[in-house]
Design a protein around this motif. Structure first.
Motif, short mmCIF file in Angstrom:
data_model
loop_
_atom_site.label_atom_id
_atom_site.label_comp_id
_atom_site.label_asym_id
_atom_site.label_seq_id
_atom_site.Cartn_x
_atom_site.Cartn_y
_atom_site.Cartn_z
N PHE A 80 7.34 -4.68 -38.75
CA PHE A 80 8.49 -5.58 -38.88
C PHE A 80 9.69 -4.81 -39.41
N TYR A 81 10.79 -4.83 -38.67
CA TYR A 81 12.00 -4.10 -39.03
C TYR A 81 13.11 -5.09 -39.33
N ALA A 113 26.72 -6.52 -42.45
CA ALA A 113 27.54 -5.53 -41.74
C ALA A 113 27.04 -5.26 -40.34
N SER A 114 25.77 -5.51 -40.07
CA SER A 114 25.22 -5.21 -38.76
C SER A 114 24.07 -6.16 -38.48
N CYS A 115 23.56 -6.06 -37.27
CA CYS A 115 22.48 -6.95 -36.83
C CYS A 115 21.43 -6.12 -36.09
N THR A 116 20.17 -6.35 -36.38
CA THR A 116 19.10 -5.59 -35.72
C THR A 116 18.61 -6.24 -34.44
N ASN A 176 13.43 0.91 -31.02
CA ASN A 176 14.02 1.86 -31.97
C ASN A 176 13.02 2.95 -32.35
N PHE A 177 13.33 3.70 -33.38
CA PHE A 177 12.50 4.83 -33.79
C PHE A 177 11.11 4.38 -34.21
N GLY A 217 7.88 5.78 -32.31
CA GLY A 217 7.00 6.62 -33.10
C GLY A 217 5.68 6.00 -33.48
N ILE A 218 5.65 4.64 -33.60
CA ILE A 218 4.45 3.98 -34.10
C ILE A 218 3.90 2.94 -33.12
N CYS A 219 4.79 2.08 -32.62
CA CYS A 219 4.34 0.86 -31.94
C CYS A 219 4.07 1.02 -30.45
N LYS A 220 4.62 2.02 -29.83
CA LYS A 220 4.57 2.14 -28.38
C LYS A 220 3.15 2.05 -27.83
#
Length: 243
Positions: A183-184, A190-193, A203-204, A208-211
């Motif tokens: 969960f990210y 200021a920003s939105c994911t 994303n990274f 790196g982990i979930c793919k």
């Protein structure tokens, strides 16, 4: 006169009035203010303008970015400088996702880009306000069959606030198996994911982990249909599965 780089504090009508971008009514809107201090709301409705892009005084329009119905996306709109009428969507209705424009000084042409989470970015030149493509239309490339799609859902908190969220399953997902959930979240305004644009949802952490091994998820702490307002507290507890 037309401007391609307005900032929301711009004089019009030969100095008799100026444009003002403010959240004074709870939404981020454009106002016309004359030298006597009289205000006129130009952009009306329960939505935030994201950016003021161009002012075309000759034709009587102001161009701005907004997405009244989906806070994960972004579209070009225009409306009358005198505040009459409703905002008109300029971006094509068959291209759902995120658009950006670099508008020419005369307000008649623009460099236009478009993508969404499952469509590669494309770039073209368009005429305004028709958004008609100048030259050959680029071919939009979507993900190959079987490639994990980024999906968008909405989650309601215990306080009744609705949040946008993205979910990306791992490659070769097996619905009969259990997977860890990564969960990210970013908890500031200021920003939105959670954005429906290329690269979002992959994303990274996903690369790196979930793919291969986990479900990737992100929830926006900006309330659905709002681009600027952070949720109070910035911490969200999810009690029930969303899958």
């Amino acid at each position: 006169m037309a401007w391609d780089n307005p900032i929301g504090w711009d004089f019009i009508e030969q100095g008799k009035a100026f444009l003002w971008v403010t959240e004074k009514d709870g939404w981020r809107h454009i106002y016309r203010v004359d030298m006597q201090g009289h205000e006129k709301l130009i952009t009306k409705g329960d939505y935030d303008i994201l950016d003021l892009l161009a002012v075309n005084e000759k034709e009587g329009y102001v161009y701005f970015m907004a997405s009244p119905d989906n806070a994960t996306q972004n579209y070009l709109y225009r409306t009358k400088l005198d505040g009459s009428g409703k905002a008109e969507r300029v971006s094509p209705t068959d291209e759902q996702g995120t658009h950006s424009y670099n508008i020419s000084p005369n307000g008649k042409y623009a460099e236009h880009t478009f993508s969404n989470a499952n469509t590669f970015p494309i770039r073209d030149w368009v005429a305004l306000p028709s958004n008609k493509i100048i030259g050959t239309k680029p071919v939009a490339r979507t993900l190959p069959p079987g490639f994990p799609q980024v999906k968008y859902i909405q989650i309601k908190t215990d306080e009744g606030i609705v949040m946008d969220a993205s979910v990306t399953l791992p490659e070769h997902f097996d619905s009969t198996k259990k997977y860890p959930l990564v969960f990210y979240v970013y908890t500031e305004p200021a920003s939105c994911t959670v954005k429906d644009s290329w690269g979002n949802g992959r994303n990274f952490l996903y690369q790196g982990i979930c793919k291969k091994t986990a479900i990737s998820m992100s929830a926006s702490t900006v309330e659905a249909h709002r681009h600027q307002k952070a949720l109070p507290g910035g911490i969200v507890f999810i009690k029930k599965s969303v899958f």
